[in-house]
Design a protein around this motif. Structure first.
Motif: not given
Length: 369
Positions: A117-122, A357-362, A100-112
Motif C-alpha cells: 500500500r504505497t503512496v504511488t498506489t494511493a 515493523h508491525s505491518d504498515e506502521e513503523l 480509502m475505505a478499501y485501503d483500511r479494509y486491506v490494512a485490517v483484514a490482510k495486514p501482511g
C-alpha cells in the motif's frame, strides 16, 4: 424563509460555514505540502478529499448573491461551470472515500500486504477517481442551465441554476437515481461488508490489533469520514428523491443543489453538503495524533519545515512519531541505518527502519525541528 430577514440569516449561516471550510481545507492542504512526513498513503486520500471539498466550496458567493438578490443573475455558462464543478467534486469525494475505505479494509483484514500500500498506489487511485468522476459528470454538464423554478418559494418563476433535461424530469430521475444507487446505497453496502469482514479479523487478534496504534487511528479517521458523509449526503439525496417523486415527467427544469432556493429541504440539503465539505481538518485532528500535532504546531506558531527536514515534532514531548511504511521522509545517511533492518522505499526514495515493523506502521526516530 421568503422574508428578507430569513434570507439574510440563511446567507450569513452559509457564508460563515463555507468561509470556515475554505480556510480549514486550505490549511490542511498546506500542512500536507509543507511537511514531507505527512505524505503517507492514507493522507494522500484524506488530502485529495480536502482538495475536492475546497473546490466545491469556492462558488458559494454566487449562491449567496442568488439568495440575497432576485435569483440567478450570472448567466447560463457560469451556471454550467458551477453545477458541473460541484457535481464533479461530489463524485470524486465518493470515489476517494471508497478507495480509502478499501485501503483500511486491506490494512485490517490482510495486514501482511502492508508494504504494497504505497503512496504511488494511493496517488494512482486518486487519479482514477478524478477521471471516473469527469466521465460521469458529462450528462450533468450537458444539461445544466439557468432554469425557472415554478413552486412558490422563493417566488413563482424564480430563476435558479439547475438542469434543463431534454426529455423532462425522467432523465433527471435516471441520472441522479443511478448515482444514488451506485455512489450512496451501493458504496455503503460495500462498507458494511468491509466492516463485517474486518471486525471478524480484529476479534481473532484484538490485543495485537490495538497495539498497532497508527492503524487504529487511521481506521478511526476513515470511519469518521464515512459517518459524516453518510449523514450529510443522506439529506442531499433526500432532496433529490423528493424532487424525483414530486415533479411530473413533463417538468423539464430541475434545480441544482447547492442552490439559492429557500424551501426547508433545499436549505437543509445545501447546508449538509457544505458541512461535509468543511469538517475535514476537525475530523482528522480528532482522529489522528499526526494531524493533531501539526494543527497544534500551527496554533502555537511552530510552522513549516526547519533546516529542510520537514518532519513533524509532536506537540506532546512524550508522543512518538508513528507513520506507515510509505511515508515520504528525507533520506537519512546510509551509515546511520542498520543495513539488516532497512527497506528502500522506491516510491519516495527514502530509507525506512524495519527493526520494529508491525505491518504498515513503523516507529521512526523523531527528528527535532
Amino acid at each position: 424563509m421568503e422574508s428578507p430577514i430569513g434570507r439574510i440569516i440563511v446567507a450569513c449561516s452559509i457564508g460563515v460555514l463555507c468561509s470556515i471550510g475554505i480556510v480549514t481545507n486550505a490549511v490542511l492542504i498546506s500542512f500536507y505540502i509543507r511537511r514531507p512526513v505527512m505524505r503517507t498513503s492514507t493522507n494522500v486520500y484524506l488530502v485529495h478529499k480536502a482538495v475536492s471539498d475546497l473546490i466545491s466550496l469556492l462558488p458559494f458567493p454566487l449562491h449567496l448573491a442568488e439568495i440575497l438578490g432576485s435569483g440567478w443573475i450570472f448567466g447560463d455558462w457560469v451556471c454550467k461551470v458551477v453545477a458541473s464543478v460541484e457535481t464533479l467534486c461530489m463524485l470524486v469525494n465518493a470515489n476517494i472515500t471508497f478507495a480509502m475505505a478499501y485501503d483500511r479494509y486491506v490494512a485490517v483484514a490482510k495486514p501482511g500486504n502492508g508494504l504494497q500500500r504505497t503512496v504511488t498506489t494511493a496517488r494512482n487511485h486518486v487519479a482514477v477517481s478524478w477521471l471516473y468522476g469527469l466521465m460521469l459528470v458529462i450528462p450533468a454538464a450537458t444539461a445544466s442551465w439557468t432554469v425557472v423554478w415554478l413552486p412558490k418559494e422563493p417566488a413563482p418563476g424564480w430563476l435558479t441554476c439547475g438542469y434543463n433535461w431534454p426529455a423532462g424530469e425522467m432523465y433527471h430521475s435516471i441520472y441522479f437515481g443511478s448515482l444514488l444507487v451506485l455512489f450512496y446505497a451501493g458504496h455503503y453496502l460495500v462498507y458494511i461488508s468491509f466492516v463485517y469482514v474486518a471486525w471478524g479479523r480484529v476479534k481473532q487478534s484484538k490485543d495485537e490489533f490495538l497495539t498497532r496504534h497508527d492503524t487504529v487511528q487511521r481506521c478511526r479517521a476513515v470511519a469518521s469520514v464515512l459517518i459524516i458523509n453518510f449523514l450529510g449526503y443522506f439529506v442531499y439525496w433526500a432532496q433529490h428523491a423528493y424532487t424525483m417523486i414530486t415533479l411530473g415527467e413533463d417538468q423539464i427544469q430541475v434545480p441544482h443543489i447547492p442552490s439559492g432556493l429557500l424551501d426547508p429541504l433545499s436549505v437543509a440539503s445545501t447546508s449538509a453538503v457544505y458541512i461535509v465539505a468543511s469538517g475535514n481538518l476537525f475530523l482528522y485532528s480528532l482522529s489522528m495524533d499526526q494531524w493533531k500535532a501539526v494543527t497544534m504546531d500551527a496554533v502555537h506558531c511552530r510552522c513549516g519545515p526547519v533546516g529542510g527536514r520537514g518532519v513533524v515534532q509532536p506537540f506532546h514531548a512524550e508522543s512518538v512519531a508513528v507513520i506507515d511504511v510509505t511515508a515520504a521522509v528525507d533520506d537519512d545517511p546510509p551509515h546511520a541505518i542498520n543495513s539488516n533492518n532497512v527497506h528502500r522505499d522506491s516510491d519516495n526514495d527514502s530509507f525506512v527502519n524495519l527493526s520494529h515493523h508491525s505491518d504498515e506502521e513503523l516507529e521512526i526516530q523523531d527528528v527535532s525541528i
